[in-house]
Motif scaffolding. Structure first.
Motif, PDB file in Angstrom:
ATOM      1  N   UNK A 199     -27.390  28.816 -29.759  1.00 50.69           N
ATOM      2  CA  UNK A 199     -27.782  29.179 -31.122  1.00 50.69           C
ATOM      3  C   UNK A 199     -27.450  28.112 -32.156  1.00 50.69           C
ATOM      4  N   UNK A 200     -26.268  27.524 -32.061  1.00 48.59           N
ATOM      5  CA  UNK A 200     -25.818  26.572 -33.068  1.00 48.59           C
ATOM      6  C   UNK A 200     -25.883  25.144 -32.535  1.00 48.59           C
ATOM      7  N   UNK A 201     -26.084  24.163 -33.432  1.00 44.88           N
ATOM      8  CA  UNK A 201     -26.040  22.762 -33.000  1.00 44.88           C
ATOM      9  C   UNK A 201     -24.692  22.422 -32.370  1.00 44.88           C
ATOM     10  N   UNK A 202     -24.713  21.559 -31.388  1.00 47.54           N
ATOM     11  CA  UNK A 202     -23.504  21.118 -30.693  1.00 47.54           C
ATOM     12  C   UNK A 202     -23.111  19.755 -31.238  1.00 47.54           C
ATOM     13  N   UNK A 203     -21.850  19.605 -31.594  1.00 48.42           N
ATOM     14  CA  UNK A 203     -21.349  18.332 -32.114  1.00 48.42           C
ATOM     15  C   UNK A 203     -20.460  17.689 -31.054  1.00 48.42           C
ATOM     16  N   UNK A 204     -20.796  16.460 -30.689  1.00 46.16           N
ATOM     17  CA  UNK A 204     -20.028  15.734 -29.680  1.00 46.16           C
ATOM     18  C   UNK A 204     -19.603  14.382 -30.238  1.00 46.16           C
ATOM     19  N   UNK A 205     -18.389  13.972 -29.937  1.00 48.77           N
ATOM     20  CA  UNK A 205     -17.907  12.635 -30.297  1.00 48.77           C
ATOM     21  C   UNK A 205     -17.818  11.812 -29.018  1.00 48.77           C
ATOM     22  N   UNK A 206     -18.583  10.728 -28.958  1.00 49.47           N
ATOM     23  CA  UNK A 206     -18.625   9.875 -27.773  1.00 49.47           C
ATOM     24  C   UNK A 206     -18.051   8.505 -28.101  1.00 49.47           C
TER      25      UNK A 206
END
Length: 450
Positions: free
Chosen positions: A184-191
């Protein structure tokens, strides 16, 4: 209308170019990379003068009226980029720096996040994360749509601009905002960016003399590396393999020649793939030569929605030639050939010049390879201890001890390959593929004794 000398010079230069095109035509050289068309073709082109006049008029207006001064080079490169990106998701203009990076990509070492991407509805779409890279380790999945790079919205950027942002100094971080189907919600990832060194072929010996080979990407040496991997497995097994699982999941493709070599490794004869296009040098046929490295032993090929291009060529060839059972989920559906055409400025254009067809005449484009056996994607979780536990003999008060308990336990620990057990336990699709392979092997053995 008043025309300055600079504008006159441009008009005169442009007119000379038109004249040269009208007389000589265009010379196209296809470099042997992903398209591998490989020959030179000259074709007379009818120049659309009225449309080109409109282009020059727009160029002139932007040069004089745009709110800020802008370099002619940037305008013209933008026009080339727009021309190509309007054709299909895979045609593109590669400025000199991008062209160099693409050459690094095909040889197996480059800097960045480690994923194959394209454009869809103005966003960056992940075709496939590459094994053992920051993207794969962070949980990026095939089909993800990247909508923000750090604080930069992707909408409105070209693919080249987005890729440039994703590239960077090894060790530096970037935040991806991702939209994923079913979430449902955007996924935030730090790479964390890294130097991506891609080993395209990995191998592991499975149970009962079965081999496992994983191809993460088709590079120039993938065909040779495949043969070496199979030989290494046979050496470890101390005899020929009883069968092979060829894992092409999340393999975004790569060099056409490598796909042909991999297919040829398992075939003795017959058509592997052919292409059709508008020009003669885009029509190719690739036939298998004598020499099946497995001598007819069964093969299960694993594919999924992230298997594209060269992966689909291999899957389609082995499926049509009835050499392998294809298992998993329908592949990506990229059945087009891109030809790299170097330019005088050190850059290149990547143009779609043909379509791939499997030996039976199926077009891969937008259809993909449908597996013979569908294996649904499942999430494997270790069951938590329930409120009650089943009672076993050893839990009963006064139970007899087994004198061989310790010895048996030691033997089991010595024989068990923990890494293999963990791999099969956590990879449901591979576990199912191994079961299929065993069944194919036993069936083959029974038929051999009839």
């Amino acid at each position: 209308m008043k025309v300055t000398w600079a504008k006159k010079s441009f008009w005169m230069f442009f007119g000379a170019i038109l004249g040269a095109m009208a007389v000589v035509g265009t010379s196209v050289w296809a470099e042997g990379k992903s398209g591998d068309a490989g020959a030179e073709a000259t074709k007379e082109v009818a120049v659309p003068l009225e449309e080109l006049r409109a282009f020059v008029e727009v160029f002139d207006r932007i040069s004089t009226d745009y709110v800020e001064p802008i370099e002619d080079k940037k305008l013209l490169e933008g026009a080339i980029d727009g021309m190509l990106s309007s054709l299909d998701p895979h045609s593109a203009y590669l400025p000199p720096k991008n062209y160099k990076r693409m050459e690094e990509h095909t040889t197996g070492q480059f800097g960045g996040l480690g994923m194959e991407v394209g454009m869809e509805d103005g966003f960056v779409k992940v075709v496939s994360p590459i094994d053992d890279t920051p993207a794969q380790k962070a949980g990026v999945k095939a089909g993800d749509l990247i909508i923000k790079l750090d604080e930069h919205p992707v909408k409105g950027k070209s693919l080249a601009e987005a890729v440039k942002i994703m590239r960077g100094k090894p060790g530096s971080k970037i935040t991806l905002t991702i939209v994923r189907d079913g979430v449902d919600k955007p996924i935030v990832m730090v790479l964390t960016r890294a130097i991506i060194k891609v080993k395209s072929v990995k191998e592991q010996l499975l149970k009962d003399g079965m081999g496992y080979v994983r191809i993460s990407q088709f590079q120039l040496r993938t065909g040779e590396d495949l043969i070496k991997s199979i030989k290494a497995l046979e050496k470890e097994n101390k005899k020929p393999l009883n069968g092979l699982v060829l894992d092409l999941r999340n393999n975004p493709g790569g060099v056409l020649r490598a796909a042909v070599q991999v297919s040829d490794a398992f075939l003795n004869d017959g058509l592997i793939v052919y292409t059709k296009g508008r020009v003669k040098n885009s029509e190719m046929r690739f036939e298998a030569e004598e020499g099946d490295v497995l001598n007819g032993k069964p093969i299960v090929v694993l594919i999924n929605e992230g298997s594209a291009s060269a992966s689909e060529i291999v899957s389609g060839a082995l499926q049509d030639q009835r050499r392998a059972l294809i298992a998993g989920r329908t592949s990506f559906g990229k059945g087009s050939v891109q030809t790299l055409i170097p330019l005088n400025n050190g850059g290149a254009i990547k143009v779609t010049t043909a379509r791939y067809f499997t030996p039976s005449g199926r077009s891969i484009q937008a259809e993909g390879i449908v597996p013979d056996i569908k294996i649904d994607q499942v999430k494997i979780e270790k069951l938590k201890a329930a409120d009650f536990t089943r009672i076993k003999e050893k839990d009963l008060s006064g139970h007899l001890d087994n004198e061989d308990d310790k010895k048996q336990a030691e033997k089991v620990v010595q024989k068990a390959d923990k890494a293999l057990e963990e791999l099969l336990a956590n990879d449901y699709e591979l576990h199912e593929a191994l079961s299929l392979l065993k069944g194919m092997y036993f069936t083959q053995q029974m038929r051999g004794h009839e």
